[in-house]
Write an enzyme that holds these catalytic residues in place. Structure first.
Site, short mmCIF file in Angstrom:
data_model
loop_
_atom_site.label_atom_id
_atom_site.label_comp_id
_atom_site.label_asym_id
_atom_site.label_seq_id
_atom_site.Cartn_x
_atom_site.Cartn_y
_atom_site.Cartn_z
CD GLU A 1 -4.87 -2.70 9.52
OE1 GLU A 1 -5.99 -2.51 9.01
OE2 GLU A 1 -4.01 -3.41 9.00
CG ASN B 1 -6.10 -5.17 11.75
OD1 ASN B 1 -5.30 -4.89 12.64
ND2 ASN B 1 -5.73 -5.52 10.53
CE1 TYR C 1 -9.82 0.48 9.41
CE2 TYR C 1 -9.49 -1.87 9.77
CZ TYR C 1 -8.98 -0.62 9.44
OH TYR C 1 -7.65 -0.47 9.15
CG ASP D 1 3.03 -0.19 -10.96
OD1 ASP D 1 2.73 -1.25 -10.37
OD2 ASP D 1 2.94 -0.05 -12.20
CG HIS E 1 -0.84 -6.06 5.35
ND1 HIS E 1 -1.05 -5.39 6.54
CD2 HIS E 1 -1.93 -5.79 4.58
CE1 HIS E 1 -2.21 -4.74 6.48
NE2 HIS E 1 -2.76 -4.96 5.30
NE ARG F 1 0.17 -4.63 12.00
CZ ARG F 1 -0.91 -4.82 11.23
NH1 ARG F 1 -1.85 -3.91 11.14
NH2 ARG F 1 -1.06 -5.95 10.56
CD GLN G 1 -2.92 -1.15 2.31
OE1 GLN G 1 -2.63 -1.78 3.31
NE2 GLN G 1 -4.06 -0.48 2.22
CG HIS H 1 1.41 -4.81 -13.41
ND1 HIS H 1 2.64 -5.14 -12.91
CD2 HIS H 1 1.16 -3.55 -12.98
CE1 HIS H 1 3.12 -4.12 -12.20
NE2 HIS H 1 2.22 -3.14 -12.22
CG ASN I 1 -3.25 -7.33 8.20
OD1 ASN I 1 -3.46 -6.78 9.28
ND2 ASN I 1 -3.98 -7.07 7.12
CD GLU I 2 -7.72 -6.99 8.04
OE1 GLU I 2 -8.07 -7.09 6.87
OE2 GLU I 2 -7.98 -6.00 8.75
#
Ligand code: GBH
Length: 491
Positions: free
Chosen positions: A386, A316, A318, A59, A129, A84, A26, A46, A173-174
């Site tokens: 998170e 995490n 949300y 990219d 991740h 993190r 990310q 891509h 992660n997740e």
């Protein structure tokens, strides 16, 4: 018992770790620079660019590969205790295997880590991740049971390279997003969409991969390095729509498919996958003519090997959903995980909305999750790894909605501490705007805004950055706090 302390004077403990979180794909960019190998997100964006909402990719992203000193400067501006981030497996191991180590990739992470340590910022490193080396995907990725050996080899190398300085490790992660979204559905790479099958095979291989990496750390690295190793899962708050026994059971089933399938094997006393889910998938599979359950069992030996492989629980968090045994059901593919449990879910329209369809501000959602884990898993040490809020770029620097969200969730952390939850830290998602997976750059989660049109990807603090800095400095939450200027300094 704690009501003697007025709410606004409650404090986070001095050793509580405040940080922010990011992930390699990310933010890093430099997707093919200095010997980095291709990963599944490079490959998917891509070869199949239109799966991303704005047809963008990682990219360049925030170009943290080149801007890492600015990233650390922002950490210093905020006064972070910890940061993190994740390692890009294919930047270190271009083929995925440890036969060939890319020294330039190792140098990059050494520089990043050393720059943080100069300013006393503790690195918290996620090994995975979501950016699997493409070569390993071609060998089946998480459908191949050997993924656990590949992951252990990579984890050992990471401990060996960075463990003298990194004391906080997270294996995955997740797992839900890896397994369900990536293999059982089509909302994350490698978009396998093997519904009702891929997510279950992946769950087995992933928890074993985690356990191998944990045991490797525990046995061969912890004695000399002295750190901790955990595992991060995404938990929405799920509450029954009504207080009926049926809705309560439906809620438990929804939890079992969303997170307990990935966490009961590790954190529960008995180990193994959640019992109701095991029975349901076995029965449905038989009904559907499959010769064995689509959810592969863990053997007794595997259960014992996986059980207890944690030093902490990474959460995490949300948003929230209300679950019903009868209402709000959607048409589901057959077979599929949600057809298996056959429950419905909805939200309360009064909960304020973000820029993400799935993310609302629901009262006590984080507190509910933390209390649920406290009772389900015998009060484990927990880090919130998170938590955050999205807006569109147009919302600008005065991100009042994000400030409101953070203040509410941080208050809930204080409530959890009051209730005896062993919460040791909190990582805000995210330090800065970044590549939001299938949503590209259309949803912004940053405390810092990132100007993607400028070559240096200029970062500018939002109101929420000042608010978070104030929380860290004062160790408390003050809903009324507003900065006098929008000029950031290093204190
Ligand atoms: C986290 O996932 C990730 O760890 C992080 O990388 C990410 O940037 C951050 O949250 C913000 O999203 O499109 O309806 O299928 C949070 C859990 C689960 C939220 C999957 C988005 C997709 C819903 N995510 N979900 S949908």
């Amino acid at each position: 018992a704690c009501s003697a302390i007025p709410r606004q004077q409650r404090k986070f403990p001095d050793d509580f770790l405040f940080g922010t979180a990011t992930a390699s794909y990310q933010i890093e960019g430099a997707w093919n620079e200095d010997g980095k190998g291709e990963n599944i997100w490079d490959h998917m964006t891509h070869t199949n660019p239109t799966v991303i909402k704005d047809v963008s990719n990682g990219d360049v992203a925030t170009d943290s590969y080149h801007n890492y000193k600015r990233d650390v400067e922002m950490m210093r501006e905020l006064g972070l205790d910890a940061y993190r981030f994740s390692l890009s497996w294919s930047r270190i191991l271009p083929s995925g295997f440890t036969n060939e180590v890319n020294q330039a990739g190792v140098d990059f992470y050494n520089n990043y880590i050393n720059e943080m340590l100069k300013y006393n910022i503790k690195p918290m490193v996620t090994l995975y991740h979501w950016d699997l080396p493409q070569k390993l995907q071609e060998l089946g990725g998480f459908m191949n049971p050997m993924v656990s050996d590949w992951f252990e080899d990579y984890a050992r190398l990471a401990y060996q390279l960075f463990g003298d300085r990194v004391k906080l490790w997270i294996t995955f992660n997740e797992p839900r997003e890896v397994c369900y979204q990536g293999y059982g559905y089509n909302t994350k790479a490698p978009i396998l969409n093997a519904t009702g099958i891929g997510e279950y095979i992946c769950a087995k291989h992933l928890v074993i991969a985690h356990a191998k990496a944990y045991h490797a750390y525990d046995k061969d690295f912890r004695p000399s390095q002295g750190g901790v190793c955990g595992y991060t899962t995404n938990l929405h708050s799920f509450e029954p729509l009504t207080d009926s026994a049926e809705d309560t059971y439906a809620t438990e089933l929804r939890k079992q498919t969303d997170w307990a399938i990935y966490t009961d094997p590790i954190y529960s006393e008995e180990g193994g996958f959640p019992k109701d889910l095991v029975a349901i998938v076995a029965a449905k599979s038989a009904e559907q003519g499959y010769p064995r359950s689509r959810l592969p069992e863990l053997t007794e030996e595997e259960k014992a090997y996986v059980r207890g492989t944690y030093d902490f629980f990474g959460v995490n968090h949300y948003s929230a959903y209300l679950v019903s045994a009868t209402e709000h059901k959607l048409e589901q593919a057959v077979p599929s995980m949600y057809d298996d449990i056959d429950v419905g879910w909805t939200v309360d329209e009064a909960w304020p909305v973000s820029a993400s369809t799935w993310l609302r501000l629901a009262p006590n959602s984080l507190l509910n999750v933390l209390l649920d884990l406290q009772s389900r898993y015998n009060n484990p040490v927990i880090y919130v790894t998170e938590n955050g809020w999205s807006q569109t770029l147009e919302a600008g620097l005065m991100d009042e909605d994000r400030v409101r969200y953070y203040n509410a969730k941080l208050e809930e952390c204080l409530d959890a501490l009051d209730a005896g939850v062993r919460l040791k830290g909190y990582m805000a998602w995210s330090l800065m705007d970044n590549f939001e997976w299938m949503q590209g750059y259309t949803e912004r989660f940053g405390l810092y805004e990132v100007d993607l049109t400028s070559p240096e990807r200029t970062r500018t603090p939002r109101l929420s950055a000042f608010m978070y800095k104030h929380v860290i400095t004062s160790r408390s939450v003050d809903q009324e706090y507003r900065p006098q200027t929008m000029t950031m300094t290093i204190d």
